[in-house]
Scaffold this motif. Structure first.
Motif, short mmCIF file in Angstrom:
data_model
loop_
_atom_site.label_atom_id
_atom_site.label_comp_id
_atom_site.label_asym_id
_atom_site.label_seq_id
_atom_site.Cartn_x
_atom_site.Cartn_y
_atom_site.Cartn_z
N LEU B 510 0.49 -1.01 0.04
CA LEU B 510 -0.32 0.00 -0.10
C LEU B 510 1.34 1.20 0.19
CD1 LEU B 510 -2.45 1.07 -0.07
CD2 LEU B 510 -2.57 1.09 2.08
N THR B 511 0.70 2.52 -1.01
CA THR B 511 1.33 3.61 -0.73
C THR B 511 0.04 4.00 -1.12
OG1 THR B 511 1.37 3.15 -3.54
CG2 THR B 511 3.27 1.93 -1.97
N PRO B 513 -2.00 8.34 -0.07
CA PRO B 513 -2.41 8.89 1.23
C PRO B 513 -3.11 8.62 1.74
CG PRO B 513 -3.91 9.35 -0.47
CD PRO B 513 -2.91 8.53 -1.65
N MET B 514 -3.71 6.62 2.36
CA MET B 514 -4.26 6.39 3.03
C MET B 514 -2.62 6.10 4.20
SD MET B 514 -6.23 2.65 3.25
CE MET B 514 -6.11 1.68 4.81
N PRO B 515 -3.59 6.88 5.39
CA PRO B 515 -2.63 5.58 6.20
C PRO B 515 -2.62 4.67 6.52
CG PRO B 515 -3.76 7.76 7.43
CD PRO B 515 -4.16 6.60 6.20
N LEU B 516 -1.37 3.74 6.64
CA LEU B 516 -0.85 2.20 6.82
C LEU B 516 -1.58 1.47 7.21
CD1 LEU B 516 2.53 1.38 5.57
CD2 LEU B 516 1.10 1.65 3.97
N ASN B 517 -1.89 2.32 8.36
CA ASN B 517 -1.97 1.18 9.86
C ASN B 517 -3.72 2.02 9.77
OD1 ASN B 517 -1.64 3.87 10.65
ND2 ASN B 517 -0.84 3.29 12.29
N PHE B 518 -4.38 2.38 9.29
CA PHE B 518 -5.93 3.01 9.46
C PHE B 518 -6.71 1.54 9.73
CE2 PHE B 518 -10.24 3.28 7.93
CZ PHE B 518 -10.19 5.22 8.08
#
Lengths: 566, 566
Positions: B510-511, B513-518
């Motif tokens: 995953l790259t 703008p979504m925070p990876l740990n969302f």
């Protein structure tokens, strides 16, 4: 046709029964209704007899010796069966190695295989197991067929239904799309059901299959492996079961070591070793209150599901037909010599007696008539043998003797126990019931399970007090079942509320030929988890939902081709 | 219109989302999208400020004093709020007394009231709670709104959905009919859902509402009462919540004491007293690994549901766009100064480096570029304040210092932590992250959660070894989340299998703008229960199914009138 499809119709029917909890079973209720009953029964008997004095073959790994100390309560002779004694670590390693392929199979694949196991037991081993239960647990033939046979198979199917329901609640994939600022994020998510690991299933001496089969089904359906630990007095029914599980699993292309058997001896128990083994992830325990409580306290990090015992209570406040009520109670007090976790033990009666349409019957008179009803059921050896069967353990006779002494000192002996001569097995370990009448202050006598045919008529201040004492005792000391006779609807409503809070399953005003403590698969919840008689319930979602976990992985969804390139 | 009907449409939509686990929320994602956002935010701020230096009114029983030791991480000044300090036994007695009426209500009645609680929090207290979270937990405004506000409300609704599902699986009545010999027996059976009793819900210092609201929902929906025990550093968000619960319950005609608050101080903790209280039936715990494990081991006979922490792992094997991957990782390492149970800590990289389309990038170079990305995000005070926010506890700064010393001795300090000046709160407790590079043998350093902005780049032998180490560490030391970058599909498949077994939720490649740990409510399962990071999962059936038990009563069905008399 795969195995799930093969059993789909039965399984769907079972799902409906669980939803509506009506009466249903795919199996005949009585042995004589089994297909080709005479031949099947003869074959089963022969299969059982062929085990005697031989080495039981179980192709599981880690065998380091032999063990076997079973004695038939009917003949009081050793069965002489020698079982493989396995190294525990080897069993755990083998079980762990067997899990990944099993866990990767679909829930329906696993359930199909397990339905096939139950069907194989039913078609090929039911009467063999019934004989094995008779000559280890000491049950009557009819109870061994029903309670330890078809009814236990039903509870197994029921556990599969709930496992299916819990697993079906988890979607296997999802597409998740959201804006983050100006960016559109699309993730494909995959959800996996991951089993906890190796389950240890303890089966008990008096009812080996009834809890063990559904526990095994619950663990296996959700992807775990199971190591069965039978009570050393009652190995054969579970040894036969384990062999069937292994054969069916292997035939279906899975590792037979998903199901193995660990044995111990009375002298050298391994129960605590199994519970505290670092690879134990789940413990199912049926047996004594003492070890059950140890399991609950010490199983962590493993989950524990326990069913132990309690002092099941009866409240006799008023009755439309007192004699019918007393006949039903007497029958249930005698059934398998009250060696059932559902057998009533404590009978709470108002001091002033029991109200009937013919007037109030004094407490002493009620007690006397109840004792007479029990005596009537057990006076004739033939009738006694059918209802009382035998006494599983010699310890029970010693307890009866001790309770009789104590009861005589502190109350009244309503009925003296005495052995009866079993018409078919002259050397059978038998006794008629002991019945005592005591004041409610003798709580140290009646305030725990006194395993075996021991009951207490307890004089209470009044109707209110009887209900109060009974529900308090169930809550504090444990209680699975409860029985009430009353013609007063407001009293009944109060009893329903207070017994619900005490966590005992209540049967009200039942008379007639149905055993009061009969627990029907698909319909009656067995154990509530609300009092010390156990923390698990057969079968609800909580019995299955924790046996697997859900893991997920997520990754960006493949970019859809644009219109121009598609 | 009753409350369930009022919220039915939202609830039905949530049920669909839980079934399909797609993206959905009834709430706006960003504070500026809230209705009348400017006014609502001002009102919320004013409501928060009105609490400062005052006595917090909570009309619960048993108040024996006052307590309050909160300090804002933004101002490093005491909030000066004094909360009622209650006698624990009084709270348990009051909770117990409140249960019967609540338990007698239908599941939908309870769920309707609880949906109203969440809706009331959303409409009337969201920004007040967001400010309270900022000034206790130290979160940024946006995170306090989303992660501790709407997202936590979503998790609350999700818990209600699963509670509903588990309760709906139990029919309330059945008719059961069977022949016993020549007699036809017809029984009417009634099934009741009986709550376990009083639940104790521990909320944590850094994310008070996110776990507590769904835990409270799960317990309350199934008929239990809840005593909330906030971390003494972060009381206000839960105090406001408890007051809303109490008000809505009372308005709906139920006893407000179904929800109360028990407080302690850092000097005199009462956690163990609450867990071991004889009336405690359920414990929900979010917080430290140490106390969480104590809870799991000692809660019996209460059920325990725990979420603690672990060393969340990253495996960097190969990447299509290494810089994009490092940017995403850097962002997630910075988010709320890694004071989230989902923040990554350990980054496992093959010794030879990371493969990219432009060739293999050496390990040292990857580490340097990752550190540079983190430095880039935190170099500017304005940007730093939005992403790092503040440090909840001064202990975290001490730990950073200790880890820096140790890391310098045993590896390489990739990034030195330093405080930054928060643009709005010049006295805020802040630090930029500490990044260390170590060999894989320094497991005593990285093999546990080091709470706060501390991360380790760990040199592994090769790709195989990196995955092996990472999944082993997650399994052994706990891990909620895991992150993988790889362009090798067979490596990805292997990682999915091994992380599934390790019990960490995996995010792949995953790259953006979504925070990876969302972790999205209704879609992402939070905690698996398969490793030491917790035994509960938000939200599956196991999270709710054990919170109630099923009791039954059965009695002969009324005899049907015969044709002649009907």
């Amino acid at each position: 046709m795969n195995l799930f499809d093969k059993h789909r119709a039965t399984f769907e029917r079972a799902r409906l029964a669980c939803r509506e909890r009506h009466c249903w079973s795919p199996f005949p209720e009585l042995p004589q209704k089994y297909p080709n009953a005479t031949e099947a029964q003869a074959t089963g008997l022969a299969a059982y007899q062929a085990h005697l004095g031989t080495r039981f073959t179980l192709d599981q790994p880690g065998t380091i010796g032999e063990t076997g100390e079973e004695i038939s309560p009917y003949t009081q002779q050793a069965l002489g069966i020698r079982y493989p004694h396995a190294d525990v670590d080897t069993l755990f390693d083998a079980a762990e190695a067997a899990i990944p392929r099993w866990a990767d199979a679909s829930a329906e694949t696993r359930i199909g295989v397990l339905m096939e196991v139950l069907d194989t037991i039913y078609r090929e081993h039911l009467f063999e197991i019934a004989q094995a239960v008779m000559h280890t647990a000491g049950q009557s033939y009819n109870m061994a067929y029903a309670g330890s046979g078809v009814n236990a198979l039903d509870r197994g199917i029921e556990a599969l239904v709930y496992a299916h329901q819990a697993m079906q609640a988890v979607t296997s994939t999802s597409r998740w799309e959201r804006q983050f600022g100006s960016a559109h994020i699309a993730l494909d998510k995959t959800y996996r059901l991951v089993p906890r690991g190796v389950a240890v299933c303890f089966s008990c001496a008096s009812f080996p299959t009834w809890n063990a089969w559904p526990s095994m089904m619950a663990s296996l359906a959700t992807g775990n492996a199971v190591i069965v630990k039978p009570h050393p007095a009652t190995v054969l029914p579970m040894a036969i079961s384990v062999r069937v599980f292994r054969e069916v699993l292997a035939r279906a292309g899975f590792d037979a070591n998903l199901v193995t058997m660990a044995l111990d001896t009375t002298a050298e128990p391994i129960g605590k070793v199994l519970v505290k083994h670092p690879k134990t992830a789940i413990v199912d325990f049926t047996g004594s209150v003492r070890f059950g409580q140890w399991v609950e306290q010490n199983a962590h990090p493993a989950l524990s599901f326990t069913e132990t015992a309690g002092c099941n209570t009866v409240v006799l406040e008023s009755a439309e037909d007192l004699d019918a009520a007393l006949r039903s109670l007497a029958t249930t007090l005698c059934m398998f010599s009250a060696q059932m976790c559902t057998s009533p033990q404590n009978i709470y009666i108002p001091a002033e007696g029991v109200k009937t349409p013919q007037g109030t019957v004094a407490l002493g008179e009620v007690a006397r008539r109840l004792a007479a009803a029990v005596a009537g059921l057990t006076g004739d050896a033939k009738k006694a043998s059918m209802i009382l069967a035998t006494i599983q353990s010699a310890q029970t006779l010693a307890l009866l003797d001790q309770m009789k002494q104590e009861g005589a000192k502190r109350g009244e002996v309503l009925l003296e126990p005495q052995s009866y001569i079993h018409p078919d097995f002259s050397n059978a370990r038998t006794t008629t019931p002991l019945m005592l009448k005591v004041g409610k202050s003798e709580r140290d006598l009646y305030g725990e399970e006194r395993f075996g045919p021991i009951s207490f008529v307890i004089a209470c201040d009044d109707a209110e007090d009887a209900l109060h004492q009974a529900t308090n005792d169930a809550k504090q000391f444990g209680g699975l079942t409860a029985f009430l006779y009353s013609t007063d609807e407001s009293y009944i409503a109060q009893a329903e509320r207070t017994y619900a809070r005490a966590g005992a399953q209540l049967t009200i005003n039942l008379t007639g030929p149905m055993p009061l403590n009969f627990a029907a698969a698909y319909s009656d919840y067995h154990v509530t988890g609300l009092n010390p008689a156990g923390n698990a319930s057969l079968t609800n979602l909580a019995f299955v939902a924790g046996r697997f976990c859900i893991t997920q992985s997520r990754r960006p969804a493949p970019t859809a081709p644009t219109a121009a390139t598609s």
